[in-house]
Design a protein around this motif. Structure first.
Motif, short mmCIF file in Angstrom:
data_model
loop_
_atom_site.label_atom_id
_atom_site.label_comp_id
_atom_site.label_asym_id
_atom_site.label_seq_id
_atom_site.Cartn_x
_atom_site.Cartn_y
_atom_site.Cartn_z
N SER A 82 33.67 38.66 27.70
CA SER A 82 34.88 39.14 27.33
C SER A 82 36.15 38.42 28.05
O SER A 82 37.15 38.18 27.45
CB SER A 82 34.91 40.47 27.94
OG SER A 82 34.11 41.47 27.42
N GLU A 83 35.62 37.65 29.16
CA GLU A 83 36.62 36.70 29.93
C GLU A 83 36.95 35.67 28.74
O GLU A 83 38.29 35.27 28.97
CB GLU A 83 36.12 36.42 31.14
CG GLU A 83 36.21 37.43 32.14
CD GLU A 83 35.28 36.89 33.61
OE1 GLU A 83 35.32 35.70 33.58
OE2 GLU A 83 35.12 37.64 34.45
N VAL A 84 36.11 35.06 28.40
CA VAL A 84 36.44 33.74 27.57
C VAL A 84 36.51 34.13 25.94
O VAL A 84 37.40 33.16 25.24
CB VAL A 84 35.25 32.68 27.49
CG1 VAL A 84 34.79 32.37 28.82
CG2 VAL A 84 34.07 33.29 26.91
N THR A 112 39.01 34.99 23.15
CA THR A 112 40.64 35.00 22.71
C THR A 112 40.84 35.76 21.58
O THR A 112 40.09 35.51 20.57
CB THR A 112 41.26 33.48 23.28
OG1 THR A 112 40.43 32.90 21.87
CG2 THR A 112 40.73 33.09 24.41
N ASP A 113 42.16 36.08 21.41
CA ASP A 113 42.74 36.65 20.23
C ASP A 113 42.68 35.47 19.04
O ASP A 113 42.72 35.88 17.72
CB ASP A 113 44.06 37.09 20.51
CG ASP A 113 43.97 38.38 21.37
OD1 ASP A 113 42.95 39.08 21.23
OD2 ASP A 113 44.92 38.55 21.94
N ASP A 114 42.89 34.26 19.19
CA ASP A 114 43.00 33.14 18.30
C ASP A 114 41.60 32.82 17.81
O ASP A 114 41.28 31.81 16.77
CB ASP A 114 43.58 32.09 18.75
CG ASP A 114 43.07 31.24 19.94
OD1 ASP A 114 42.17 31.91 20.60
OD2 ASP A 114 43.08 30.06 20.33
#
Length: 99
Positions: free
Chosen positions: A43-45, A47-49
């Protein structure tokens, strides 16, 4: 600090209706904690893109088209039935005693 505690594992066991002994609770506490930690790392890595994917390669439907073919007549369907009534297969009741 660990998110998964032995009490939480016991509670999950009760919810799942799984009887767990102390050794299983201890083992599952560590395993579930490792799973939660790994999910947190992902979840930390994330990203939305980055577009979400369900499969690494594109999939396509491999089914053939659903085309109506030649069908049997009502009489043909029932001709070998051991018992028929009102244009339907007649079978013995299996739930009659419990109702």
């Amino acid at each position: 600090m660990s998110e998964i505690t032995p009490d939480l594992v016991r509670h999950l066991g009760v919810l799942a209706r799984i009887q767990l002994n102390d050794d299983e609770v201890s083992r599952l506490t560590g395993q579930l904690d490792a799973i939660v930690d790994n999910i947190a790392k992902v979840s930390e890595v994330a990203t939305d893109d980055i577009v979400a994917t369900s499969h690494p390669i594109p999939l396509s439907n491999v089914f053939r088209p659903d085309v109506v073919g030649e069908t049997l007549t009502h009489e043909q369907v029932l001709q070998n039935a051991p018992d028929a009534a009102d244009g339907r297969f007649r079978v013995t009741a299996i739930l009659g005693e419990e109702q």
